[in-house]
Design a protein around this motif. Structure first.
Motif, PDB file in Angstrom:
ATOM      1  N   UNK A 204     -30.213  -3.979  -4.898  1.00  0.00           N
ATOM      2  CA  UNK A 204     -31.606  -3.795  -5.312  1.00  0.00           C
ATOM      3  C   UNK A 204     -32.359  -5.102  -5.065  1.00  0.00           C
ATOM      4  N   UNK A 205     -33.563  -4.987  -4.535  1.00  0.00           N
ATOM      5  CA  UNK A 205     -34.433  -6.161  -4.327  1.00  0.00           C
ATOM      6  C   UNK A 205     -35.761  -5.931  -5.037  1.00  0.00           C
ATOM      7  N   UNK A 206     -36.496  -7.051  -5.274  1.00  0.00           N
ATOM      8  CA  UNK A 206     -37.805  -6.973  -5.916  1.00  0.00           C
ATOM      9  C   UNK A 206     -38.636  -8.194  -5.550  1.00  0.00           C
ATOM     10  N   UNK A 207     -39.914  -8.101  -5.817  1.00  0.00           N
ATOM     11  CA  UNK A 207     -40.802  -9.252  -5.595  1.00  0.00           C
ATOM     12  C   UNK A 207     -40.524 -10.307  -6.661  1.00  0.00           C
ATOM     13  N   UNK A 208     -40.497 -11.571  -6.244  1.00  0.00           N
ATOM     14  CA  UNK A 208     -40.204 -12.649  -7.179  1.00  0.00           C
ATOM     15  C   UNK A 208     -41.287 -12.724  -8.270  1.00  0.00           C
TER      16      UNK A 208
ATOM     17  N   UNK B 277     -29.128 -11.172 -12.694  1.00  0.00           N
ATOM     18  CA  UNK B 277     -28.704 -11.315 -11.284  1.00  0.00           C
ATOM     19  C   UNK B 277     -29.917 -11.532 -10.390  1.00  0.00           C
ATOM     20  N   UNK B 278     -29.679 -12.071  -9.200  1.00  0.00           N
ATOM     21  CA  UNK B 278     -30.776 -12.377  -8.304  1.00  0.00           C
ATOM     22  C   UNK B 278     -31.137 -11.165  -7.472  1.00  0.00           C
ATOM     23  N   UNK B 279     -32.336 -11.224  -6.892  1.00  0.00           N
ATOM     24  CA  UNK B 279     -32.817 -10.140  -6.032  1.00  0.00           C
ATOM     25  C   UNK B 279     -31.854  -9.966  -4.848  1.00  0.00           C
TER      26      UNK B 279
ATOM     27  N   UNK C   2     -25.865  -3.541  -7.705  1.00  0.00           N
ATOM     28  CA  UNK C   2     -25.880  -3.113  -9.098  1.00  0.00           C
ATOM     29  C   UNK C   2     -25.046  -1.852  -9.250  1.00  0.00           C
ATOM     30  N   UNK C   3     -24.160  -1.831 -10.235  1.00  0.00           N
ATOM     31  CA  UNK C   3     -23.391  -0.640 -10.553  1.00  0.00           C
ATOM     32  C   UNK C   3     -24.305   0.437 -11.110  1.00  0.00           C
ATOM     33  N   UNK C   4     -23.776   1.679 -11.065  1.00  0.00           N
ATOM     34  CA  UNK C   4     -24.521   2.776 -11.672  1.00  0.00           C
ATOM     35  C   UNK C   4     -24.695   2.474 -13.165  1.00  0.00           C
ATOM     36  N   UNK C   5     -25.906   2.650 -13.665  1.00  0.00           N
ATOM     37  CA  UNK C   5     -26.196   2.352 -15.057  1.00  0.00           C
ATOM     38  C   UNK C   5     -27.376   1.405 -15.160  1.00  0.00           C
TER      39      UNK C   5
ATOM     40  N   UNK D 269     -29.832  -5.582 -17.308  1.00  0.00           N
ATOM     41  CA  UNK D 269     -30.979  -6.426 -17.660  1.00  0.00           C
ATOM     42  C   UNK D 269     -31.007  -7.642 -16.751  1.00  0.00           C
ATOM     43  N   UNK D 270     -32.149  -7.882 -16.129  1.00  0.00           N
ATOM     44  CA  UNK D 270     -32.342  -9.038 -15.255  1.00  0.00           C
ATOM     45  C   UNK D 270     -33.221 -10.039 -16.009  1.00  0.00           C
ATOM     46  N   UNK D 271     -32.754 -11.289 -16.158  1.00  0.00           N
ATOM     47  CA  UNK D 271     -33.493 -12.345 -16.843  1.00  0.00           C
ATOM     48  C   UNK D 271     -33.961 -13.381 -15.833  1.00  0.00           C
TER      49      UNK D 271
END
Length: 527
Positions: free
Chosen positions: A371-375, A392-394, A398-401, A404-406
Motif C-alpha cells: 500500500x502507498x500513500x501521499x506523504x 510502517x512506511x509507504x 500489509x497483511x489482510x486486516x 495503524x500507521x504512525x
C-alpha cells in the motif's frame, strides 16, 4: 512683711524669711495659667477704714489687715459682697483667695465664689466656681477654687450670707492658657492596591491631654478612613479645650506606588533576508504601556524599531518607568532567517496532517498487499521544509486486516508532532476504519470470498462422498493398517489450494450422510 511686685530679689527674700512661702508663689508657679485679675477695677458693698475693694487685687498676699493689704466691709450690714471687673468676658479656670491670717479668718465661712456677667448682688445670674467656703477651708492659705469646667464671664464675685463683715487679702483670678497636648500617630506608609491610584487609610485617633479638661477629642483633616492619592499627604489634627486653647499635631500619610508599569511587547518576528543582503531593517508596532497611576506612558526599545538587524536572532528589550521610578519591561526576538531559530525560544510542536484511512481489496490468490500513500504535510512555527517519517512506511506490504500507521516529525528545538491513520486490507471486519474514518464499509470483497468458499465446499463434499462409499468396506476392514490416510493425501494433492480445515469440514459432512464413525474419521484424517 509686704511681698509686692518689686522684682526677683524681693521674691527670693520672701522665700527665706517667711514661714508661709505661698505669699510669694505667684511669681514662679503659673502652671499654664494666666493671672487676669491683678490691678483690675474692684467693687464691694461697703468700706471699713482703709480696707477698700482694690486691696484684694493689688498684688499683695500679706494676710495682715493692719498692713493695709486686705479689704474690709462695714460691720453690722447683712450679706456683704465684693467683685472684680475683668474688663471682658473671660474663661476662668481657677480662683485663689488669700484670707486674713492675723485673726478673724473664720468670718469667710459660707462665702460663695461665682463667675458670670451679672454684677448685681446676690449675683444669681452667675455660675458658682468651686464649693461654698467651709470653716475648715478658712484655715487654709490659700483657698483654691477650681472651676471645672471653666466658666466664662466678665465678673468674679464673692458673696457672704449673714452679718459678718467680708475681708479679703488677695483674690487671684486665672484663665487657662495651656494648650492641650496631642500625640499623633507615627507617619504612615502604605502601598497602593493593585491597579489602584487611591486607597482608604485609617489610623487610631490622637491622644489628647489637658491641664483642666478631660475627654477632649482631636479632629484630623483629612479624617481617618479618607481616600488618599499616591504620594505624600500631611494630616493635621487639633483639639480645643473649654478655654479655647488649641493643641495641634500632624503626621504624614505616604501612599507608595510599588507597582511596575505593564508592557505588552509584539510577538517574535521572523523575516526573510534577501539573497544578496547580510542585514535587514525591521519595524514593529510600539509596545502598549499601562500603569496604575500614570497614563500616556510610552516604551523605549533597544534596538529601536526600524533598526538594521544582522542575519540571526536578536533580543529586543523594551522598558518604561513611571513617576515613582518603577520600571516595567518586556522582550521579544527578531529573527532574520539565515541560521536556526534559537531552540530555547521555540516550544511549539510541528503540526502533521496525515492521509485519511485507507481501504484496499486483496486479490484471491494473494495473502498480503503493498500500500502507498501521499506523504503527510508538516508545518512548523519556525522551520520550513520538514518531512514526516511513517511506520510502517509507504509502499510496505500489509497483511489482510487493519494496521495503524504512525507518522511523526521533529523540529530543530526537539519538539515532536505526530499523527496516525489506518490501512485496512479486506479479509476481516474493518472496525478501525469505521471508528477513525467514518466512511462506509465496502462489503463486496466479503461476498466474493463467501461464494468461492461455498463452491469449493460443495465440490469437496461430493468427492468425499463418492470416495468413501467406494472404499467403505475396505476401509472398515483394513482400518488397523491405516489405509484411509492415503485418501486424504490424494485429495489434498489433487486440490492443492484447499486447506486442511476445509477437508475437515468435508469429513464432517460425510460422517453425517454415510455413518462414518469417529474411529474411521481418525484413520482417514489422523492429523
Amino acid at each position: 512683711m509686704l511681698c509686692g511686685r518689686v522684682g526677683i530679689y524681693i521674691a527670693v527674700f520672701c522665700i527665706f524669711i517667711s514661714a508661709d512661702t505661698s505669699t510669694c508663689s505667684h511669681f514662679a508657679d503659673n502652671n499654664g495659667f494666666e493671672l487676669v485679675s491683678e490691678f483690675k477695677e474692684a467693687t464691694q458693698s461697703s468700706n471699713h477704714g482703709p480696707g477698700v475693694a482694690d486691696r484684694a487685687v493689688d498684688g499683695g498676699r500679706n494676710g495682715n489687715y493692719f498692713a493695709h493689704s486686705c479689704t474690709h466691709t462695714a460691720g453690722g450690714l447683712n450679706n456683704p459682697w465684693w467683685y472684680v471687673d475683668l474688663g471682658a468676658s473671660t474663661v476662668v479656670s481657677k480662683i485663689v483667695i488669700y484670707n486674713r491670717d492675723e485673726c478673724c479668718g473664720e468670718r469667710l465661712t459660707g462665702a460663695v465664689v461665682s463667675v458670670g456677667n451679672d454684677k448685681t448682688s446676690p449675683f444669681t445670674g452667675n455660675t458658682q466656681c468651686g464649693p461654698t467656703v467651709t470653716q475648715t477651708m478658712t484655715y487654709r492659705r490659700p483657698i483654691i477654687m477650681r472651676c471645672n469646667p471653666p466658666i466664662a464671664g466678665q465678673y468674679v464675685s464673692v458673696y457672704l450670707h449673714g452679718s459678718e463683715p467680708l475681708s479679703l487679702c488677695e483674690v487671684e483670678v486665672y484663665k487657662d492658657i495651656s494648650n492641650p497636648v496631642l500625640k499623633c500617630p507615627e507617619d504612615i506608609v502604605v502601598s497602593a492596591s493593585l491597579n489602584q491610584s487611591i486607597i482608604p487609610v485609617t489610623w487610631s485617633n490622637p491622644t489628647v491631654m489637658d491641664n483642666i479638661d478631660s475627654g477632649l477629642m482631636a479632629i484630623c483633616t483629612p479624617a481617618s478612613g479618607s481616600l488618599f492619592e499616591i504620594g505624600f499627604t500631611k494630616v493635621n489634627c487639633s483639639a480645643t479645650d473649654v478655654s479655647e486653647n488649641a493643641g495641634h499635631c500632624s503626621f504624614v500619610v505616604n501612599v507608595a506606588d510599588d507597582e511596575e508599569p505593564t508592557l505588552e511587547c509584539p510577538q517574535h518576528i521572523i523575516v526573510n533576508n534577501s539573497v544578496d543582503q547580510s542585514e535587514k531593517p525591521v519595524t514593529w508596532k510600539e509596545p502598549t504601556v499601562t500603569d496604575n497611576v500614570h497614563i500616556g506612558m510610552s516604551a523605549s526599545c533597544t534596538p529601536a524599531s526600524g533598526s538594521v538587524f544582522d542575519v540571526g536572532s536578536t533580543i529586543v528589550t523594551c522598558s518604561a518607568t513611571d513617576g515613582a521610578s518603577n520600571e516595567g519591561s518586556c522582550s521579544f526576538v527578531v529573527h532574520v532567517e539565515g541560521q536556526e531559530f534559537p531552540s530555547y525560544l521555540d516550544e511549539e510542536e510541528p503540526v502533521i496532517l496525515c492521509p485519511a484511512n485507507i481501504l484496499v481489496n486483496s486479490g484471491v490468490d494473494q495473502s498480503s498487499n503493498p500500500v502507498t500513500w501521499s506523504e503527510p504535510t508538516v508545518t512548523d512555527n519556525v522551520i520550513t521544509g520538514l518531512s514526516a517519517t511513517c511506520t510502517p512506511e509507504s509502499g510496505s506490504v500489509f497483511d489482510v486486516g487493519s494496521t495503524i500507521v504512525t507518522c511523526s516529525a521533529t523540529d530543530g528545538a526537539g519538539n515532536e508532532g505526530s499523527c496516525l491513520f489506518v490501512v485496512h486490507v479486506t479479509g476481516q471486519i474493518n472496525t478501525a476504519a469505521k471508528i477513525h474514518s467514518g466512511n462506509k464499509t465496502d462489503n463486496s470483497g466479503y461476498l466474493i470470498a463467501v461464494v468461492i468458499l461455498g463452491v469449493m465446499l460443495l465440490v469437496l463434499t461430493s468427492t468425499f462422498v463418492i470416495v468413501c462409499r467406494y472404499y467403505k468396506r475396505m476401509c472398515i476392514r483394513d482400518r488397523d493398517k491405516h489405509q484411509y490416510s492415503f485418501i486424504a493425501f490424494d485429495v489434498v494433492e489433487f486440490y492443492p489450494s484447499i486447506s486442511m480445515n476445509l477437508l475437515n469440514d468435508a469429513l464432517d459432512f460425510a460422517s453425517r450422510h454415510d455413518n462414518i464413525t469417529e474411529e474411521e474419521r481418525e484413520i482417514i484424517f489422523p492429523y
